[in-house]
Structures are given as C-alpha cells and as structure tokens.
Scaffold this active site. Structure first.
Site, short mmCIF file in Angstrom:
data_model
loop_
_atom_site.label_atom_id
_atom_site.label_comp_id
_atom_site.label_asym_id
_atom_site.label_seq_id
_atom_site.Cartn_x
_atom_site.Cartn_y
_atom_site.Cartn_z
N GLU A 1 0.81 -1.22 0.00
CA GLU A 1 0.00 0.00 0.00
C GLU A 1 0.84 1.27 0.00
OE1 GLU A 1 -2.97 -0.32 3.15
OE2 GLU A 1 -3.95 -2.00 2.13
N THR B 1 0.09 0.89 10.40
CA THR B 1 0.15 0.65 8.96
C THR B 1 0.33 1.98 8.20
OG1 THR B 1 -2.27 0.80 8.80
CG2 THR B 1 -1.31 -1.41 9.06
N GLY C 1 -6.48 -0.50 15.24
CA GLY C 1 -6.90 -1.52 16.22
C GLY C 1 -8.33 -1.37 16.68
N GLU D 1 -10.95 -2.50 15.54
CA GLU D 1 -11.76 -3.72 15.47
C GLU D 1 -11.41 -4.64 16.64
OE1 GLU D 1 -10.98 -2.21 12.39
OE2 GLU D 1 -13.13 -1.82 12.46
N ASN E 1 -13.42 4.36 13.38
CA ASN E 1 -14.73 3.89 13.83
C ASN E 1 -14.75 3.59 15.33
OD1 ASN E 1 -13.04 1.59 12.47
ND2 ASN E 1 -14.24 0.58 14.07
N ASP F 1 -18.74 1.17 11.13
CA ASP F 1 -17.32 1.24 10.75
C ASP F 1 -17.11 2.34 9.70
OD1 ASP F 1 -14.60 0.67 10.51
OD2 ASP F 1 -14.90 -1.02 9.15
N LYS G 1 -15.67 6.97 4.49
CA LYS G 1 -16.40 5.74 4.15
C LYS G 1 -17.91 5.95 4.04
CE LYS G 1 -13.58 2.06 6.26
NZ LYS G 1 -13.65 1.07 7.37
N TRP H 1 -9.00 3.75 2.25
CA TRP H 1 -7.75 4.50 2.50
C TRP H 1 -7.05 4.90 1.20
CZ3 TRP H 1 -3.54 2.68 0.12
CH2 TRP H 1 -3.62 1.35 -0.33
N HIS I 1 9.99 -18.96 -28.92
CA HIS I 1 10.09 -18.64 -27.49
C HIS I 1 10.44 -17.18 -27.23
CE1 HIS I 1 9.39 -22.69 -26.01
NE2 HIS I 1 10.16 -23.15 -26.98
N MET J 1 6.67 -29.48 -29.75
CA MET J 1 8.07 -29.05 -29.57
C MET J 1 8.98 -30.07 -30.27
SD MET J 1 10.61 -27.45 -27.64
CE MET J 1 12.29 -27.96 -27.24
CA CA Z 1 -12.38 -0.05 10.96
#
Ligand code: CA
Length: 687
Positions: free
Chosen positions: A100, A196, A212, A214, A290, A335, A362, A423, A626, A663
């Site tokens: 990301e 993150t 964190g 959640e 959230n 959320d 969101k 995000w 090839h 081949m």
């Molecule tokens: Ca969340």
C-alpha cells in the site's frame, strides 16, 4: 508501440544510455555522478517540506505536499504522449500480501515499503536496490491487523527515514545506510495496536497514529522528536475512564457524548492513516476511525454522538491540543471511519476564495469544510447513500433515516464497512478543479452478533460477519470518480468490474493515473476521463502512483501487490480479481527516440563474445517460438519461469522434444553443450 520492459534488448540498451533515450531529456551525455542512498535527504528540512508542492522534481512527503494534493506540476508525460509510456524497470519486493506504499523520492533515490513493514531504498532511475531494512516484525502480530500486514510508506527528514512497524514501533533509519538510528515502542504491545500508516513530519516531529479499532483499543496520535525519538505529545481521540482525570478539556467534553462503560471495551477512534498540515494556519489535521465495537448499542447503550469517533480533528502541532473538530458520522454504527485521505485546497465558493479541507470518508458523503474554523461548507453523496437522507444545511450533521439501525434487526446499508471510498488516496488537480476518488459500490449487511463480545484483544465488531459475507456476494463494483468539489457533483466516471482499486495521481499533463484490483495501471485524461494508456502490472494494485524526475526525465511509479482488507475479508467478491499477490515496484518513462540502425549495431557489437555466441544459438533455433529476448509473447509458457524440474531436465527435453505439444526434438542437431549454452542465455534474461 513498444510495450516492453528493461528485459528487452533495445529498451535495456537505451535505459543504460541514460537520458539520451528520451527526446525531451536535457543534459544528455553529461556523466551523472553515481547514485548514493541518502543523497539530498540532509536538505529535507521544515522549509523544504513547506515548499514541497512547488518542487516539481521530487516527491518528498506522503501526499507530495503538506496539502496532500497528490498533484504533480510535471508535464513531460502528458495527454498527447502518454501512449508512449514504457516500463523502464521493475523491482520485485520479494514479498507477498498487500502493498500500500506511496514511495518517497529525494534526489534520484526512492524509499518505499512492502508488506511486514520492510523498507527499501532504490536508485529511482534503474530500480537498483541500494539498501533494504527488515524490522523483523514477529509474524504473530499479523493476527492483530484487521486489514492485512500492510504499510503505507515512510517519511524523510534531515538525513533520516522514519516509518512505523506493524508491531507498534516507530523506527528512524540512516538514509545513507538503512541502519537504525533510534526506535521507540509507541503502543502497549499487549493490546491489539498496529501501525500501517505513513508518518508525517511537522516542525521537527514525527507524527504517528495506529490502528486496532476492530480489537477494542483506544485511539490516539503521538508526536516524537525526530532527533532522538522522545515523546513530545500524545492526544487521545476518545475519553477514557471518567473516574480518572481526563487528559484534556476536549476529552472531558467528549465524555458527555458517551454512555455506559465504553472505556471497558476500548471505544476505538484510531488515527490509522490520514493527516494533512497547513503551515500558514499552523494546524495539523488527523482523521479518526470507527467505534469499537462497531455496534453502538453495545458501545454506548444510552446513545450519544461518541466524540471524537469518525471525525476530522484540527490539532495544534506543538501541543496536540484540539482546535476544532467535525464529526462526519455521529454515533458511528457501521465502521464509517473518517480516516480517509484529506486534501487541502483553496476553492472559489460563493464568489469568495475559501481555504478548505476535503474528505470522502467511508460514509459516502464528500465533505468540504473551512479548514481554519472547521465550519461546514457543503456535503453531497459521492456514491449511493442509504443510511442517511442528506445533511443539515446549517450544521452539516448527517440526517439518519433509521433504515440502517440494525439494533432492531438485519439492515442492508450502502455504503458498507469497506466504504464508498477507503484509504486509497484521492488526488486534486488545481487545473481541472476536480478530485479523483477511487470510489466503490458494495452493499453491506449488518446484524447484531448473537455471540457475546470477545475479550478486547480479539476481533470484536459486535456485528455478525456471516451476514456481511452474504452481502459481499451481491453488488460489488468500483469506479474512478472525478468529482467537482465546488458544484458537489460528478464530472465523469470510469467503471470497473471490481472495487478496491488503487489510489490516484494527477498531473499538469492533464492526466490521472490509477492502478486497478484486476492488475492494470491506467492513464486517463484528467478533464474528460478518456482512457489513454494501460499496462498489465502482474498483480492487483491498491497503492497510489507517484511521479518524479531525474536528470530531466519524468518517471511514473506504482507499487503493485494485491491485498488489504477487501482481499482478506471480501470473500467471493475479493477473489474475483484472481491476481497473484506479489510485490512489484513498476517504473515507467516515455520512449521517445526512434530506433536507428546505428543504435542496433552498437548494441550487437557491445556484447561480450560468450554472450553473443549463446544468444546467436538461441536465435538460430529457439527465438521464433520462445521470443526474441526469451520473453514469451504469451502464446507459449515463458522459459525464464520454468520450474526447477524443467530446468534440471532442460537438456533432455530439448533433445527429445515434446511431440505432444509440437516441440521438435533437437537430438543430433544440438549437442548437450550447445543446449546448456542456450539454457545459460535463457537464465541470464531478467524477469
Ligand atoms: Ca475499521
């Protein structure tokens, strides 16, 4: 058009020849000094960061400038020539799962991150690795990350590189060597905090939050001294136990909007991604997440707005004190984080120039606020919104219509926890006046989880994930949305079969770049959305592209690597892309110069004798099927990617042939030694 990479004969020669291969390049022929990691980073100070927007060459902070516009004034690559964009290098990160990162580029050196918080420095012109640092995050920490073991990038300041590791450490590296200078643990590692997001640097301090919500944590954002990692301030976003002194007046006020015993289950409100800074107003903006758990009747059973969940907070960067707040989802139940990317711009609204902050969180509304006072200016749905019937025109408070209140039973809601926009950063082009949003349409199903809440350290939304799973089989799609923030209406859209597409970049060349979930990297005309160019990235893209220039050549970079929340939890819908999850940093530039006979002669005569002999053998017997550069055009399997079994049986396979697939057998035509020479050539081809 040549759509080939550094592996191709001509492109690699031209690449090494430096800027001469781009007609628009300047300084051709001048011997460039060798690229050294860290070069130019000593000069990244407060003044440089404030001026980042007007520096066309580099990309020195996460959103390119403090306003986080992700707009580049570079226009060497533009609407008339972007069709000639070719890949000039690819750096495989050697990592799987979501990538990301928005790379940072300073003076010809790129700093980026992969999954598991691994950091690398690359020569921005060639992709050559200069150093790599793995903070060795314990793999068990991965279970604490709601949304994959991702990292969104680094910050750079006065010779050091700063990043947050998934396990909650903030680490400063020497930009020259990639060796740690200091590190601090920013969280209680017994709790389910993770980092993150990319840090930002404001006035000599590293600003970092965490995730964190959640997992029952209490959100906060901290400022550390860039020199030694000393904590300068920490601001919690939600109140703690009211029987203990509040950390601030703002939290004392906030506590009045909560009921029950929220502090026992964590509350949430994490600052896990977005920030922006206005140096004139001296305000630091952070977005908060959230509620924890999502279901508000379990979090705050007597109701209340639950400040400062799902809010934009304007903070004093010297003290972390709250100057103003704006809550985009009062009493969050779904959320609906407000951690999505925020952009600062000056817009002409109602006949006067307003200093605004914009966000597409969101919950599906596009918000425009006065960034000095937090005054509400406007909000309109940028995707279908079913939970609310608009916003109060005076206060900007969303009007809930009750259809999404699942306390009474199952509720079908748009947008969903994946967000109308997540995000993946949006961008703003001052020339078109448009914001480019990676928008998505996913139907959400919410129901109170009949199972009791788990202990705080475990995934704990309070909603029944079985219902959620059923819904993601239904309506899922995405689109690139060009949004007029003044008129608050759509300018154009480009539809995608999948949601969870990459962030966007826009440029003065009237371009918008976006990578897609299904593994493409696309350039659009910024004013009308016409698709101009496309490249297949080899993995789904969720990160945002960047652009920069080195020695007068403009480059465009995107990090591919499918993953993140939707790829992990999206069920059938997430699997639709079918893209392998592997990290690949792709960089592109214009291929402008016509190929001349002299160029080809020069290349052929420049080969070492042994290489030439092997290559000639390959061309005599193999290349017409090839590939002329041992790169399969796609009709046959790519020899460079043969399995170890095929590699070890190479001589035998070539001798006997594979009659079943056509081949031919080369026994009696090629000696085993010659076949081994051919194999050596194939192995020497980059992939
Ligand atoms: Ca969340």
């Amino acid at each position: 058009m040549l759509r080939i990479g550094p592996a191709s004969l001509l492109a690699s020669t031209l690449l090494y020849a430096g800027p001469a291969w781009s007609a628009e390049a300047t300084g051709a022929g001048a011997a460039a000094p060798p690229v050294v990691a860290g070069q130019g980073t000593d000069a990244i100070d407060d003044a440089a960061l404030v001026a980042a927007g007007s520096d066309p060459k580099d990309w020195i902070t996460h959103g390119r400038d403090y306003a986080e516009q992700r707009f580049s004034p570079l226009e060497q690559v533009n609407e008339s020539n972007v069709g000639r964009l070719v890949r000039v290098w690819t750096y495989p990160t050697g990592l799987t799962r979501g990538h990301e990162a928005t790379p940072i580029v300073v003076d010809g050196v790129m700093y980026a991150t992969g999954s598991w918080s691994v950091v690398f420095a690359l020569d921005a012109k060639t992709g050559k690795e200069l150093w790599r640092y793995d903070p060795e995050v314990p793999k068990a920490v991965g279970a604490k990350a709601c949304c994959d073991v991702v990292n969104r990038g680094v910050a750079v300041y006065e010779g050091k590189i700063y990043f947050g590791a998934l396990d909650g450490r903030l680490i400063a590296l020497d930009a020259k060597t990639g060796k740690p200078v200091w590190q601090v643990v920013t969280v209680d590692q017994d709790k389910a905090y993770t980092i993150t997001g990319a840090p930002r640097i404001v006035k000599g301090r590293v600003i970092i939050g965490n995730g964190g919500a959640e997992f029952g944590v209490r959100g906060y954002v901290s400022a550390y001294d860039t020199k030694d990692g000393k904590l300068v301030w920490r601001t919690f976003t939600v109140p703690g136990d009211p029987s203990k002194p509040f950390e601030s007046e703002a939290l004392e006020k906030a506590a009045k909007t909560w009921t029950g015993e929220w502090w026992k289950i964590g509350a949430g409100g994490t600052v896990w991604d977005s920030m922006a800074y206005d140096p004139q107003l001296d305000l630091l903006y952070v977005g908060t997440g959230n509620g924890s758990p999502w279901s508000r009747i379990e979090r705050s059973p007597g109701g209340g707005d639950n400040l400062y969940l799902s809010s934009i907070l304007a903070l004093d960067p010297d003290t972390g004190e709250l100057r103003w707040h704006f809550q985009t989802t009062p009493g969050d139940n779904w959320d609906f984080t407000a951690t999505q990317h925020m952009i600062l711009a000056d817009l002409e609204i109602g006949g006067r120039s307003r200093r605004v902050i914009m966000q597409a969180p969101k919950n599906g509304y596009f918000w425009v606020l006065d960034r000095e006072s937090g005054e509400f200016l406007s909000a309109k749905p940028y995707v279908e919104v079913t939970w609310s019937d608009g916003v109060d025109p005076k206060t900007g408070r969303p009007i809930e219509n009750g259809s999404a209140d699942y306390a009474k039973g199952l509720a079908l809601v748009k947008p969903t926890a994946f967000g109308g926009h997540n995000w993946q950063p949006m961008s703003f082009n001052p020339k078109t006046g448009l914001v480019y949003i990676p928008a998505q349409e996913i139907l959400g199903g919410y129901r109170i989880d009949p199972k009791p809440l788990l202990a705080k350290e475990h995934y704990n939304t309070g909603t029944d994930m079985a219902v959620f799973a059923a819904m993601t089989r239904e309506i899922v799609a995405g689109h690139l949305l060009a949004w007029d923030p003044v008129a608050q209406k759509e300018a154009w859209r480009h539809p995608y079969a999948m949601p969870w597409n990459g962030g966007t970049l826009t440029t003065a060349g009237n371009l918008v770049f976006q990578g897609t979930a299904d593994g493409r990297f696309i350039a659009f005309r910024a004013d009308d959305g016409r698709q101009l160019w496309e490249f297949h990235t080899g993995s789904g893209v969720i990160a945002a592209p960047i652009t920069y220039s080195v020695d007068g050549v403009q480059y465009v970079t995107v990090v591919a690597g499918w993953g993140g929340a939707f790829a992990l939890a999206g069920g059938d819908a997430g699997a639709q892309g079918g893209q392998p999850s592997k990290g690949l940093v792709h960089t592109f530039a214009l291929f402008n110069q016509p190929i001349t006979p002299a160029m080809v002669e020069g290349l052929l005569s420049g080969r070492p004798d042994a290489d030439a002999k092997r290559e000639d053998l390959y061309h005599k017997w193999c290349s017409r099927c090839h590939g002329v550069t041992a790169i399969s055009g796609g009709a046959l399997a790519d020899l460079r990617l043969s399995s170890p079994d095929v590699q070890s049986a190479f001589v035998e396979i070539v001798q006997k042939g594979m009659p079943g697939v056509g081949m031919p057998a080369f026994e009696g035509i090629l000696s085993p030694d010659e076949i081994r020479e051919i194999q050596t050539y194939v192995k020497s081809r980059p992939h």
